[in-house]
Design an enzyme around this catalytic site. Structure first.
Site, mmCIF file in Angstrom:
data_model
loop_
_atom_site.group_PDB
_atom_site.id
_atom_site.type_symbol
_atom_site.label_atom_id
_atom_site.label_comp_id
_atom_site.label_asym_id
_atom_site.label_seq_id
_atom_site.Cartn_x
_atom_site.Cartn_y
_atom_site.Cartn_z
ATOM 1 N N ASP A 144 -3.459 -43.511 11.847
ATOM 2 C CA ASP A 144 -3.822 -44.288 13.026
ATOM 3 C C ASP A 144 -5.287 -44.710 12.838
ATOM 4 O O ASP A 144 -5.995 -44.178 11.978
ATOM 5 C CB ASP A 144 -3.639 -43.418 14.267
ATOM 6 N N ASP A 199 -7.866 -46.157 15.797
ATOM 7 C CA ASP A 199 -8.760 -45.794 16.900
ATOM 8 C C ASP A 199 -8.618 -44.315 17.241
ATOM 9 O O ASP A 199 -7.529 -43.853 17.594
ATOM 10 C CB ASP A 199 -8.440 -46.622 18.147
ATOM 11 N N ASP A 208 -4.046 -39.065 16.416
ATOM 12 C CA ASP A 208 -4.769 -38.316 17.444
ATOM 13 C C ASP A 208 -4.059 -38.272 18.781
ATOM 14 O O ASP A 208 -4.571 -37.677 19.726
ATOM 15 C CB ASP A 208 -6.156 -38.938 17.660
#
EC number: 3.1.3.18
Length: 227
Positions: free
Chosen positions: A12, A14, A174
């Site tokens: 991922d 961001d 995250d």
């Protein structure tokens, strides 16, 4: 005998590769200003990141109690994209230990990819500005394929473009979106705590939780060795 395909490690963006919150939320503040809404506390808006720019703008306007027409929203969204693209790396930085971990994974023959719900052109622009783009064989945004995370097709399409197969791939993220994407694709996930989720990272249900990128390489190798 056919050769074993390289392992693909998909990240991922961001909150996983890069702390993008400062520039995203500075831009959201400007959009709220122009919409005539009060700015929101950063501890609230930080948790709105992760589903893409359009969702961030929508969440921000909703939290500010502002109702806009579709044309008004489109104008505010376009304003967000324009400003953010111009300031995409003013304050955004890779998380500690990331670059060294990426270099070591590449040295071991693993292929690196990005699978993000950020628009592809913004993802490329950000990684270009941070001089990270060359490390990734594929940069797949929310608009790269007909589907996006948590749909498994986004991750599986990224892995395929990178020359890999799902049986030798790992997702690093995250958020719950990343964990669900990995589960939907039936590949293992590594969760990091740097991001923008309301749920503590260690409670997201990923296969492994690591608290720093200096643990990434050994964790990747352990997961791959499980077959």
């Amino acid at each position: 005998m056919p050769s074993t395909p390289p392992a693909v490690i998909a990240f991922d963006l961001d909150g996983t590769l890069v702390d993008t919150a400062p520039d995203l939320l500075d831009t959201l503040d400007i959009v709220l200003d122009e919409a005539g809404a009060a700015r929101l506390p950063r501890e609230d808006t930080r948790k709105m990141i992760g589903a893409g720019a359009k969702a961030l703008v929508n969440r921000g306007l909703t939290a500010a109690g502002l109702t806009v027409t579709p044309p008004e929203f489109d104008a505010l969204y376009a304003r967000f994209l324009d400003h953010y693209a111009a300031h995409i790396a003013d304050s955004s930085t890779p998380f500690p230990g990331l670059v060294a971990a990426l270099d070591e994974l590449a040295a071991r023959g693993h292929v690196l990819a990005v699978c993000t719900n950020k628009l592809e052109y913004l993802s490329r622009l950000l990684l270009d500005r941070l001089e990270l783009s060359d490390r990734f064989a594929v940069i797949a945004g929310s608009d790269t394929f007909p589907v996006y995370k948590p749909d498994a097709g986004h991750l599986l399409g990224t892995i395929e473009r990178a020359g890999g197969v799902a049986t030798r791939a790992i997702m690093v993220g995250d958020s719950m979106t990343d964990v669900l994407t990995a589960k939907n694709a039936r590949i293992p996930s590594i969760v990091v705590p740097f991001g923008y989720t309301e749920i503590p990272a260690e409670e997201l249900g990923g296969d492994v939780f690591i608290d720093h990128y200096d643990r990434l390489v050994e964790t990747v190798e352990q997961l791959l060795s499980r077959g």
